[in-house]
Design an enzyme around this catalytic site. Structure first.
Site, PDB file in Angstrom:
ATOM      1  N   THR A  46      41.921  36.901  24.904  1.00 23.53           N
ATOM      2  CA  THR A  46      43.345  36.563  25.000  1.00 23.53           C
ATOM      3  C   THR A  46      43.826  35.441  24.085  1.00 23.53           C
ATOM      4  O   THR A  46      43.155  34.438  23.895  1.00 23.53           O
ATOM      5  CB  THR A  46      43.737  36.153  26.439  1.00 23.53           C
ATOM      6  OG1 THR A  46      43.128  37.041  27.367  1.00 23.53           O
ATOM      7  CG2 THR A  46      45.228  36.179  26.621  1.00 23.53           C
ATOM      8  N   ARG A  80      41.063  49.112  33.545  1.00 28.95           N
ATOM      9  CA  ARG A  80      41.307  47.782  34.135  1.00 28.95           C
ATOM     10  C   ARG A  80      42.344  47.028  33.304  1.00 28.95           C
ATOM     11  O   ARG A  80      42.284  46.965  32.081  1.00 28.95           O
ATOM     12  CB  ARG A  80      39.993  46.985  34.179  1.00 28.95           C
ATOM     13  CG  ARG A  80      40.142  45.549  34.703  1.00 28.95           C
ATOM     14  CD  ARG A  80      40.357  44.532  33.605  1.00 28.95           C
ATOM     15  NE  ARG A  80      40.294  43.156  34.090  1.00 28.95           N
ATOM     16  CZ  ARG A  80      40.630  42.096  33.347  1.00 28.95           C
ATOM     17  NH1 ARG A  80      41.060  42.248  32.119  1.00 28.95           N
ATOM     18  NH2 ARG A  80      40.529  40.889  33.847  1.00 28.95           N
ATOM     19  N   ASP A 120      45.610  39.960  33.789  1.00 31.83           N
ATOM     20  CA  ASP A 120      46.873  39.247  33.984  1.00 31.83           C
ATOM     21  C   ASP A 120      47.799  39.320  32.775  1.00 31.83           C
ATOM     22  O   ASP A 120      49.014  39.194  32.905  1.00 31.83           O
ATOM     23  CB  ASP A 120      46.597  37.780  34.329  1.00 31.83           C
ATOM     24  CG  ASP A 120      45.728  37.077  33.284  1.00 31.83           C
ATOM     25  OD1 ASP A 120      44.975  37.773  32.561  1.00 31.83           O
ATOM     26  OD2 ASP A 120      45.790  35.836  33.188  1.00 31.83           O
ATOM     27  N   THR A 173      44.909  32.141  29.675  1.00 30.82           N
ATOM     28  CA  THR A 173      43.711  32.858  29.235  1.00 30.82           C
ATOM     29  C   THR A 173      42.662  32.645  30.329  1.00 30.82           C
ATOM     30  O   THR A 173      42.803  31.765  31.173  1.00 30.82           O
ATOM     31  CB  THR A 173      43.173  32.332  27.895  1.00 30.82           C
ATOM     32  OG1 THR A 173      42.832  30.949  28.037  1.00 30.82           O
ATOM     33  CG2 THR A 173      44.197  32.484  26.780  1.00 30.82           C
TER      34      THR A 173
HETATM   35  N1  GLY Z   1      43.121  36.901  30.832  1.00 36.42           N
HETATM   36  C1  GLY Z   1      42.754  38.104  30.230  1.00 36.42           C
HETATM   37  C2  GLY Z   1      42.212  39.092  31.161  1.00 36.42           C
HETATM   38  O1  GLY Z   1      41.670  38.762  32.207  1.00 36.42           O
HETATM   39  O2  GLY Z   1      42.310  40.266  30.854  1.00 36.42           O
END
Ligand code: GLY
Length: 371
Positions: free
Chosen positions: A220, A248, A251, A271
């Site tokens: 991220t 999947r 966030d 992140t």
């Molecule tokens: N923060 C990035 C993820 O968990 O996909």
């Protein structure tokens, strides 16, 4: 109308975070206390925003700040910044060359928010497009929707004229995936639960062995900015958790979790372990705490305390009984005050009139996640 802090509320509040939540709440329609006439222009991002250049001269934060200072649309400037990282094959946590899912397919997530326009767009589980942040912006600009996922997102990209590629792996990301596959040989998985856990622990072991940058396991880049007019925008883009179950989504593309912007108040993005952030919708929480007058660092620390409090499962705890993952937040208010905070010390990037730099985050917890 402000809520008074009566004696009962005060006694119940106790902890600092609870006191903060008892502070006067102002709705979006009212002018918040944090806004002032001459904001300090600034761009803040995760540390990869001041590391990768994709062979050019500028990092993400430097590019975004330069474009912002030229007076163009702020969100365009931020997206041009994160495009550098998305396109750089050596950042294996974002865009082209991001670490793939358990089937070896790179699936990308992104969202963006435009403070002044009060609009947002997002894409998730997107395959074949190197710059998901640009497609998130196209969802915002060209549709009535916020989030397009999977095949629908890819079809939309095709309709918008984006190049669709069969495979976004690089030699590096494919090599690491093959190494992970080797370590998680299906013959040794006794049931789906053990298989999931074996995959996760093989990934963590690869982090311990230095094969994967600890900050890139969940991947991220988040990048937020405020310009001289006081406009606030933000964007988050990622290849998500390495070796995730196909489909999947973490966030990053979810408003309020991987990113939240209120054009009058500020912005926050994240992140790190997306699942931990989703439970608390931390970016929304942080912006709400800014609205109530909290400083960026204090608002971020309150969100981190909630992440820690919600982490109770043994598999997510290290030998010290603390979370075995990191989560970081990149925060600014509409005045241009900033903070980079994380569960465990990490780095973040910032660019203002003094130029781009990489700084240490304020950490909630001592040591490192895997200690
Ligand atoms: N923060 C990035 C993820 O968990 O996909």
């Amino acid at each position: 109308m402000a809520r008074p802090l009566d004696r009962r509320t005060f006694l119940e509040a106790g902890a600092l975070g609870s006191v903060a939540l008892a502070l006067p709440l102002k709705g979006p329609a009212q002018a918040p206390e944090v806004k002032r006439s001459s904001p300090k222009p600034v761009v803040i991002s995760s540390a990869n925003g001041n590391r990768f250049t994709n062979g050019g001269a500028l990092t993400c934060v430097a590019q975004a700040f330069a474009l912002m200072e030229q007076g163009g649309d702020l969100l365009d400037a931020l997206i041009a910044g994160v495009n550098i990282v998305e396109l750089d094959p050596t950042d294996d946590s974002v865009g082209y060359g991001g670490l793939p899912n358990a089937e070896g397919v790179v699936q990308l997530d992104s969202c963006c928010m435009h403070g002044p326009r009060r609009r947002a767009g997002g894409v998730a589980c997107l395959e074949g497009v190197r710059t998901p942040s640009k497609l998130a912006r196209a969802v915002m600009d060209h549709t009535d929707h916020h989030l397009l996922v999977g095949k629908g997102a890819q079809d939309f990209a095709h309709q918008m004229g984006f190049t669709i590629e069969a495979d976004l792996n690089t030699e590096h990301s494919r090599k690491l995936w093959l190494e992970w596959k080797r370590r998680t040989d299906p013959e040794h998985w006794l049931d789906p639960e053990q298989r999931r856990s074996a995959g996760f622990h093989a990934g963590l072991q690869m982090v311990r062995e230095g094969l994967i940058d600890p900050e890139h396991f969940y991947g991220t880049i988040n990048c937020n900015g405020v310009n001289a007019k006081g406009d606030v925008c933000g964007v988050t883009t990622t290849s998500g958790l390495a070796w995730k179950i196909p489909g999947r989504t973490g966030d990053s593309p979810i408003l309020g979790a991987g990113l939240y912007v209120d054009g009058e108040v500020g912005a926050a993005g994240s992140t790190g372990r997306g699942e931990a952030n989703l439970y608390g919708l931390s970016s929304f929480l942080i912006v709400e705490l800014l609205r109530r007058g909290m400083k960026p660092k204090d608002a971020g620390m309150e969100a981190l305390r909630r992440v820690k409090a919600n982490t109770v499962e043994k598999r997510l705890l290290n030998a010290r009984g603390l979370p075995n993952f990191n989560v970081s937040f990149y925060i600014l208010n509409a005045q241009g005050d900033t903070a980079g905070v994380s569960l465990y010390e990490s780095k973040y990037a910032l660019c203002d009139a003094n130029g781009p730099r990489t700084l240490a985050t304020e950490a909630l917890l001592p040591g490192r996640a895997l200690d």
